[in-house]
Scaffold this active site. Structure first.
Site, PDB file in Angstrom:
ATOM      1  N   HIS A  38      16.594  -2.834  -3.710  1.00  8.70           N
ATOM      2  CA  HIS A  38      15.525  -3.817  -3.470  1.00  8.70           C
ATOM      3  C   HIS A  38      14.782  -3.505  -2.179  1.00  8.70           C
ATOM      4  CE1 HIS A  38      18.572  -6.255  -5.830  1.00  8.70           C
ATOM      5  NE2 HIS A  38      17.495  -6.407  -6.575  1.00  8.70           N
ATOM      6  N   ILE A 177      17.921   3.987  -6.584  1.00  9.38           N
ATOM      7  CA  ILE A 177      18.659   4.264  -5.345  1.00  9.38           C
ATOM      8  C   ILE A 177      20.153   4.290  -5.692  1.00  9.38           C
ATOM      9  CG2 ILE A 177      19.120   3.504  -2.981  1.00  9.38           C
ATOM     10  CD1 ILE A 177      16.193   4.303  -3.438  1.00  9.38           C
ATOM     11  N   ARG A 188      25.302  -6.117  -9.814  1.00  8.46           N
ATOM     12  CA  ARG A 188      26.502  -6.334 -10.635  1.00  8.46           C
ATOM     13  C   ARG A 188      27.658  -5.408 -10.245  1.00  8.46           C
ATOM     14  NH1 ARG A 188      22.440  -7.476 -14.999  1.00  8.46           N
ATOM     15  NH2 ARG A 188      22.820  -9.640 -15.655  1.00  8.46           N
TER      16      ARG A 188
END
Lengths: 296, 296
Positions: A38, A177, A188
């Site tokens: 992110h 990534i 997760r």
């Protein structure tokens, strides 16, 4: 950094920024529990946009019955700190009641490319994704929206929606990534036991092996790659394969077993979904045609 | 007046207008063959908006097989003259290829309120409507969009879509415009033979009669109204009833035969669809609860 919890506040924030002439708005839609994947999207957005908004929303309508909506990991304080450290201008973090004051009667459905891979294993999943992404687009009105290529099918589906519905936003797909050892970052991953975590390396390992084979032998068929991926993954006794596929990208059309995997005029994606215990992981590798190949 | 045929031109026009600070953008979406009903929408838009755009597009995906897509009346020159006379700033009149360069894989579906009335008779119709309206909204980005109440279900469906998907546009429903003798204006009236045209007055006639009965006897039941409407319409030998319904508005929930039609806390719509030969006409009358009634 602004922390925004209502749609009205979000609209007012965007309007004020645009009034100030602070440049293009970039949106990074997430479900939170943010990681370096992110962060890489936020950095790309920061590079391209005058205003960067990260949305954090675990969207109930993209989870099926028996999936992990309730247990999906959440850590608001850590997420806000990470976004702040990346120089994000605002985090939009609405409640479920704010996003769905009534159950939605309206759904956006993308046909064909949602019928396979994760769409086949998770019926209704992509309707939930396209519906909530369109809501976020209508609220934040981004010029650019940033998505990770780990969810390659999601990128293809959203690009199709944007094109079909003439949404005025550019989708910016960003590279996967990985951890040092190759595991693709995912919120997760936190579900995995140490042994599952170790064995989960067969995902990236099998993709890397397949890429090496394609480089050595560009004539290798899609069927040979499929077999290779499955054989590699089943070396891990805990791995339960959902799919191991070779498709064109971004059309996601099947490539016959007997056909050469690599095309000169189309991208190829090798896409995996594998369960380890109750955790379902996905990974993929994309091979784009070399520029000029089609002109030989 | 600008006549715009491409999406790129439309976006550029809107951007230029907004750059000039010429106020809110109003959109009047139409299928052309414009009449006084459309003109009334344009006048309302002109009243409320700095920039008025009329779109003219006979949308193939909202027509079912065997419906009148090919024969739907078209008259571009007359339409442009009418829009110009109403002081419209731009007419957006794209080709089918411009709107659907490929067949759309993406559809917007509104559940429940599309399952009855025209939604039941014309499966897929409203998916086509919501999909194209969302495309037009994404291209023109109106602050206000104007729709005629003759298509009352369409208004309810679009309002539901706008609310569910957080589209930043206000829907402005405008009253039905009628001929002197009561026939609701419709581009499809041109299909009627003189005898069909004469008999088609049973639509507005039956609604007027029902309204009179409700005014005289507010306790009349939904079942009594349904029977009354059907009896009135079947006086016309050419009329073939598709539906004659009494529902809440805008929820479009059924009202039981034994229940009082008029509610104190909800609107009521009497909605008709009747065929005359190959022509299917619709009409309706809306009775809103009197303000204050619910406080008695």
């Amino acid at each position: 950094m602004n922390v925004i919890r209502t749609i009205a506040e979000a609209r007012a924030f965007i309007q004020a920024r645009q009034h100030e002439g602070s440049g293009a708005v970039g949106l990074v839609p997430t479900m939170g529990y943010l990681h370096e994947g992110h962060a890489s999207l936020m950095r790309k957005a920061r590079e391209m946009c005058g205003t960067v908004v990260v949305s954090i929303f675990v969207n109930p309508i993209q989870f099926g019955p028996g999936e992990d909506y309730e247990t999906y990991p959440r850590d608001e304080a850590r997420d806000l700190a990470l976004a702040e450290a990346e120089g994000v201008d605002a985090v939009f973090i609405p409640s479920v009641e704010e996003m769905y004051p009534q159950p939605t009667k309206t759904k956006i459905t993308v046909a064909e490319i949602t019928s396979l891979l994760c769409g086949a294993s998770r019926p209704g999943h992509f309707d939930g994704v396209t519906t909530v992404v369109s809501k976020l687009f209508h609220i934040i009105k981004p010029a650019y929206a940033f998505f990770g290529m780990k969810d390659a099918q999601q990128v293809a589906v959203i690009e199709q929606m944007v094109r079909d519905l003439n949404m005025d936003v550019s989708i910016v797909p960003c590279p996967i990534i990985r951890e040092q050892d190759g595991l693709a970052l995912s919120s997760r991953n936190v579900y995995l036991s140490p042994e599952e975590r170790r064995q989960a390396l067969v995902l990236s390992g099998s993709l890397k092996a397949a890429q090496a084979i394609i480089e050595q032998n560009p004539e290798v068929t899609a069927g040979e790659i499929r077999t290779m991926l499955r054989e590699h993954i089943t070396q891990s006794p805990l791995a339960d394969i959902d799919y191991a596929e070779v498709l064109t990208f971004p059309e996601l059309s099947p490539i016959a077993d007997s056909e050469q995997a690599l095309g000169t005029d189309r991208g190829v994606i090798m896409a995996l979904a594998v369960r380890f215990g109750r955790t379902r992981l996905i990974d993929n590798a994309l091979i784009q045609p070399k520029v000029g190949d089609s002109h030989v």
